[in-house]
Design a protein around this motif. Structure first.
Motif, short mmCIF file in Angstrom:
data_model
loop_
_atom_site.label_atom_id
_atom_site.label_comp_id
_atom_site.label_asym_id
_atom_site.label_seq_id
_atom_site.Cartn_x
_atom_site.Cartn_y
_atom_site.Cartn_z
N GLU A 1 0.83 -1.20 0.00
CA GLU A 1 0.00 0.00 0.00
C GLU A 1 0.88 1.26 0.00
O GLU A 1 1.78 1.42 0.81
CB GLU A 1 -0.92 -0.04 1.22
CG GLU A 1 -2.13 0.86 1.10
CD GLU A 1 -1.79 2.31 1.25
OE1 GLU A 1 -2.44 3.13 0.59
OE2 GLU A 1 -0.85 2.63 2.02
N PHE A 2 0.54 2.17 -0.91
CA PHE A 2 1.36 3.37 -1.01
C PHE A 2 0.67 4.64 -0.51
O PHE A 2 1.20 5.35 0.34
CB PHE A 2 1.80 3.56 -2.46
CG PHE A 2 2.30 4.94 -2.74
CD1 PHE A 2 3.54 5.34 -2.22
CD2 PHE A 2 1.53 5.85 -3.45
CE1 PHE A 2 4.00 6.63 -2.42
CE2 PHE A 2 2.00 7.15 -3.65
CZ PHE A 2 3.24 7.54 -3.15
N ALA A 3 -0.55 4.90 -1.02
CA ALA A 3 -1.18 6.21 -0.81
C ALA A 3 -1.29 6.57 0.66
O ALA A 3 -0.83 7.63 1.10
CB ALA A 3 -2.55 6.23 -1.48
N ILE A 4 -1.90 5.68 1.43
CA ILE A 4 -2.11 5.97 2.84
C ILE A 4 -0.76 6.11 3.55
O ILE A 4 -0.54 7.07 4.31
CB ILE A 4 -2.97 4.87 3.51
CG1 ILE A 4 -4.38 4.89 2.91
CG2 ILE A 4 -3.02 5.07 5.02
CD1 ILE A 4 -5.27 3.80 3.43
N SER A 5 0.17 5.19 3.24
CA SER A 5 1.48 5.26 3.88
C SER A 5 2.14 6.60 3.59
O SER A 5 2.72 7.22 4.48
CB SER A 5 2.39 4.14 3.35
OG SER A 5 1.76 2.90 3.49
N TRP A 6 2.04 7.04 2.37
CA TRP A 6 2.70 8.27 1.97
C TRP A 6 2.18 9.46 2.75
O TRP A 6 2.94 10.31 3.20
CB TRP A 6 2.51 8.49 0.47
CG TRP A 6 3.38 9.58 -0.07
CD1 TRP A 6 4.72 9.51 -0.28
CD2 TRP A 6 2.97 10.89 -0.45
NE1 TRP A 6 5.18 10.70 -0.77
CE2 TRP A 6 4.13 11.56 -0.89
CE3 TRP A 6 1.74 11.55 -0.46
CZ2 TRP A 6 4.08 12.88 -1.35
CZ3 TRP A 6 1.70 12.85 -0.91
CH2 TRP A 6 2.87 13.52 -1.34
N PHE A 7 0.84 9.48 2.94
CA PHE A 7 0.24 10.61 3.66
C PHE A 7 0.52 10.53 5.15
O PHE A 7 0.80 11.53 5.80
CB PHE A 7 -1.28 10.62 3.44
CG PHE A 7 -1.67 11.36 2.20
CD1 PHE A 7 -2.00 12.71 2.26
CD2 PHE A 7 -1.71 10.71 0.98
CE1 PHE A 7 -2.36 13.39 1.12
CE2 PHE A 7 -2.07 11.39 -0.16
CZ PHE A 7 -2.39 12.74 -0.10
N VAL A 8 0.45 9.33 5.70
CA VAL A 8 0.43 9.19 7.15
C VAL A 8 1.83 8.97 7.73
O VAL A 8 2.09 9.29 8.88
CB VAL A 8 -0.51 8.02 7.54
CG1 VAL A 8 -0.48 7.77 9.03
CG2 VAL A 8 -1.92 8.33 7.09
N SER A 9 2.77 8.48 6.89
CA SER A 9 4.01 7.95 7.45
C SER A 9 4.95 8.99 8.05
O SER A 9 5.69 8.69 8.97
CB SER A 9 4.76 7.16 6.39
OG SER A 9 5.11 8.01 5.33
N GLY A 10 4.91 10.22 7.53
CA GLY A 10 5.85 11.22 8.02
C GLY A 10 7.28 10.79 7.69
O GLY A 10 7.60 10.53 6.54
N LEU A 11 8.12 10.67 8.71
CA LEU A 11 9.51 10.31 8.47
C LEU A 11 9.71 8.80 8.44
O LEU A 11 10.76 8.32 8.05
CB LEU A 11 10.40 10.92 9.55
CG LEU A 11 10.40 12.46 9.55
CD1 LEU A 11 11.16 12.99 10.75
CD2 LEU A 11 11.00 12.99 8.24
N ASN A 12 8.69 8.06 8.88
CA ASN A 12 8.81 6.61 8.90
C ASN A 12 8.39 6.02 7.58
O ASN A 12 7.28 5.53 7.42
CB ASN A 12 7.96 6.03 10.03
CG ASN A 12 8.45 6.50 11.38
OD1 ASN A 12 9.56 6.22 11.77
ND2 ASN A 12 7.60 7.27 12.06
N LYS A 13 9.30 6.10 6.60
CA LYS A 13 8.95 5.65 5.26
C LYS A 13 8.81 4.14 5.19
O LYS A 13 9.62 3.42 5.77
CB LYS A 13 10.03 6.09 4.27
CG LYS A 13 9.95 7.55 3.91
CD LYS A 13 11.12 7.95 3.08
CE LYS A 13 12.18 8.62 3.96
NZ LYS A 13 13.34 9.09 3.25
N THR A 14 7.82 3.71 4.43
CA THR A 14 7.75 2.29 4.09
C THR A 14 8.35 2.12 2.71
O THR A 14 8.65 3.10 2.03
CB THR A 14 6.29 1.77 4.09
OG1 THR A 14 5.56 2.51 3.13
CG2 THR A 14 5.66 1.92 5.47
N VAL A 15 8.50 0.89 2.26
CA VAL A 15 9.18 0.65 0.98
C VAL A 15 8.51 1.35 -0.21
O VAL A 15 9.20 2.04 -0.97
CB VAL A 15 9.33 -0.87 0.72
CG1 VAL A 15 9.93 -1.12 -0.65
CG2 VAL A 15 10.21 -1.50 1.79
N PRO A 16 7.19 1.25 -0.36
CA PRO A 16 6.58 1.95 -1.51
C PRO A 16 6.83 3.45 -1.47
O PRO A 16 7.04 4.08 -2.52
CB PRO A 16 5.09 1.63 -1.36
CG PRO A 16 5.04 0.38 -0.57
CD PRO A 16 6.20 0.45 0.36
#
Lengths: 261, 372
Positions: free
Chosen positions: A201-216
């Motif tokens: 999942e990219f979209a939600i992670s991108w908005f919510v993650s802040g500095l804690n990036k996930t792979v996508p």
């Protein structure tokens, strides 16, 4: 063999080519020494894999993704199983509305969902955390878990639970000794599937993650910077991981009559 | 067994069960003795399964009380009772093998693994399926699964076993085999069997006592033979056996013999039952509307006119070959259908294919007046 069945075969083949060709090329280019994805290919190399292997950002992102998808799969499967069981076992007023609400998240456009999550999390001061992604992903994937568990419960002999009570099991005990073991293939399948969805999942992670990036999220950042073949290497890795998860989920889901479990 | 001999094991006192508007069981009163094999029989929807489920605690009575061993059971949870049940679907746990299925009840009673195993194997042995102990239950045949289900219910040594149409999914020849297994077990164990079925042959073959239910009420209770020969109502007469039911007006009654004028002729019927049940002839007065029953297997059929009372002239409509027994469907001149059951070998002497007139007759003592 008539023309229709040959036609269908050809169509299916084309469909697979259409779906997998881009991924296939991404895999090819990840082993290509050229800086840009062009044909003819240059020489074979592990260089891009070495690059990402030695990049601490990639490691952090992978670790984040693994933590998020692991936690998400457990929370979402637990919620999904509980919802499926309430739907199976009980009848109550507004059950239709309850189920509609439960199954709603996947129908909301991801971008809307992501924005809403961001707004909500920053309101309550919970944005930019790893667990904010976990919460958001759990909301997104719980309905999948629910669907898988509900299908399994549908296959259960309606007398099975009562038979357990009849033999001296309390309601909790029969949940532990009968319902959960019966649903085990679905539960395992759901764990893997929700993990796969969360991992990708990219979209939600991108908005919510802040500095804690996930792979996508990391992939997008790399692509935004420049065209770097290490994206192909990461992409290949991500593809392998999620395909493996999905295939395992599928195996458990279809081999649900297997007593190996 | 600690049950006092004079006390029934189970007592239903005015038990009713409603599901919303639907009344499944109406003011049920009956008791079951310890060690009895009782069959509850009736058409689907008569409330027999609901009655059994109330006994197991899976349904709560809306009104009335159920006592087991003098203990009020109304609010006792299913798992706190000792009323194992053999389910119509068998409800074996598909994720456990045969032995683990049998062990289930013992495990719930927190017995240790070694004891569980020994007892389970013992019961599987007793029911002749020990060789399948480690097999997945879904790979077993219907009869084998049936035996595993029985072992699972009996392994905890209950005082009472509930059976909900357990043989309905089996082949006919297996049903006969399992019937003898069940009756033998019940005799050996000396425990109470409560057997719910819609099958007359199962109920009559096994039970000491049969309860016939209809629309949530008890239509008749009694020994199988009494129910068969002396049905207490039109419903029982239609549901049990193969009966001809004839209605008419009383035109006279003397010495316990009632003369009845019906649309298909005049008949005489004994008004006192063999069991001495149904009261004297004084009950029947001239002009009363009465109904009597003559079982199809007690009717004689002949081509030459017999020298007898109670003769009806008929023509043959159809025959139904069952095996050693043949059912003939005949019709009187006014269109009333009558059924006769005779041995297949008797059929040949009748020259039944040539059409023409048949005479039906029966002995006066074989007809049974339904209580009005």
């Amino acid at each position: 063999m008539n023309w229709l069945s040959w036609g269908l075969r050809g169509y299916t083949l084309l469909l697979f080519v259409f779906v997998f060709a881009p991924i296939f090329f991404s895999v090819i280019f990840s082993f290509n020494s050229a800086r840009f994805p062009t044909i003819p290919l240059e020489s074979f190399t592990f260089h891009w894999y070495q690059t990402i292997w030695s990049d601490p950002d990639v490691w952090t992102a992978v670790r984040n993704s693994v933590v998020v998808s692991f936690c998400t799969s457990i929370i979402a499967t637990f919620l999904g199983f509980c919802t499926a069981y309430t739907d199976y076992r009980y009848n109550f007023r507004f059950k239709g509305a309850y189920l509609a609400l439960v199954l709603l998240p996947p129908t909301i456009p991801l971008i809307i969902m992501a924005l809403a999550m961001l707004a909500w999390f920053s309101k309550i001061g919970a944005s930019g955390q790893l667990w904010s992604i976990i919460i958001a992903h759990s909301v997104l994937t719980a309905p999948f878990a629910m669907a898988i568990c509900r299908l399994r419960l549908n296959q259960m002999d309606g007398d099975l639970e009562a038979a357990a009570w009849n033999l001296g099991a309390s309601e909790w005990r029969s949940m532990r000794e009968v319902i959960v073991p019966f649903c085990k293939p679905a539960i395992v399948s759901s764990l893997f599937l929700t993990a796969a969805v969360s991992f990708d999942e990219f979209a939600i992670s991108w908005f919510v993650s802040g500095l804690n990036k996930t792979v996508p999220v990391l992939i997008l950042e790399i692509v935004q910077g420049n065209i770097d073949p290490q994206v192909n290497a990461i992409g290949t890795f991500v593809f392998l991981v999620s395909m493996t998860l999905v295939i395992i989920a599928q195996l458990f889901f279809t081999l649900r009559h297997s007593k190996v479990l | 067994m600690s049950v006092p001999n004079n006390r029934p094991l189970v007592v239903f006192d005015k038990v009713s069960k409603r599901f919303g508007e639907f009344v499944a069981v109406k003011a049920l009163n009956f008791s079951i003795d310890a060690g009895e094999f009782i069959a509850i029989m009736g058409p689907s929807g008569c409330g027999k399964t609901t009655t059994l489920r109330m006994l197991a605690g899976l349904e709560q009575p809306t009104e009335g009380t159920i006592r087991i061993n003098d203990q009020l059971m109304n609010n006792v949870k299913p798992h706190e009772r000792d009323t194992p049940m053999v389910w119509q679907s068998l409800a074996l746990f598909p994720f456990l093998n045969a032995r683990e299925n049998v062990e289930f009840g013992l495990k719930m009673r927190n017995q240790d693994a070694a004891t569980r195993r020994a007892k389970a194997l013992d019961w599987l042995e007793r029911l002749g399926v020990a060789e399948f102990a480690e097999r997945n239950v879904e790979t077993l045949s219907g009869g084998q699964r049936q035996r595993v289900a029985l072992a699972r219910s009996l392994v905890t040594e209950p005082r009472m076993l509930l059976l909900d149409e357990p043989l309905s999914a089996l082949d006919a020849h297996l049903v006969i085999r399992m019937q003898s297994v069940l009756t033998r077990l019940q005799r050996e164990l000396g425990i109470t069997f409560v057997y719910v079925t819609h099958s007359q042959s199962e109920a009559f073959a096994m039970a000491d006592r049969v309860v016939i239910m209809s629309n949530g009420e008890i239509a008749q209770t009694g020994l199988p033979r009494d129910i068969y020969r002396e049905p207490a109502s039109r419903f029982v007469a239609e549901f049990v056996g193969l009966n001809n039911i004839i209605s008419g007006k009383v035109i006279g009654s003397t010495d316990g013999i009632v003369s009845v004028d019906s649309p298909i002729g005049r008949f005489t019927v004994g008004s006192v039952s063999a069991a001495g049940g149904q009261g004297g002839s004084s009950v029947y007065r001239t002009g009363d509307q009465v109904t009597f029953v003559i079982a199809a297997d007690l009717v004689e059929v002949s081509r030459p006119q017999p020298q007898a009372d109670n003769v009806v002239v008929c023509s043959l409509i159809s025959e139904e070959f069952i095996g050693s027994v043949v059912t003939l469907f005949l019709e009187t001149s006014d269109g009333t259908e009558l059924k006769v059951q005779i041995q297949e070998r008797e059929l040949e002497t009748l020259d039944h294919t040539s059409g023409g007139t048949f005479y039906l007759s029966w002995r006066q003592g074989n007809a049974h007046l339904l209580p009005s």
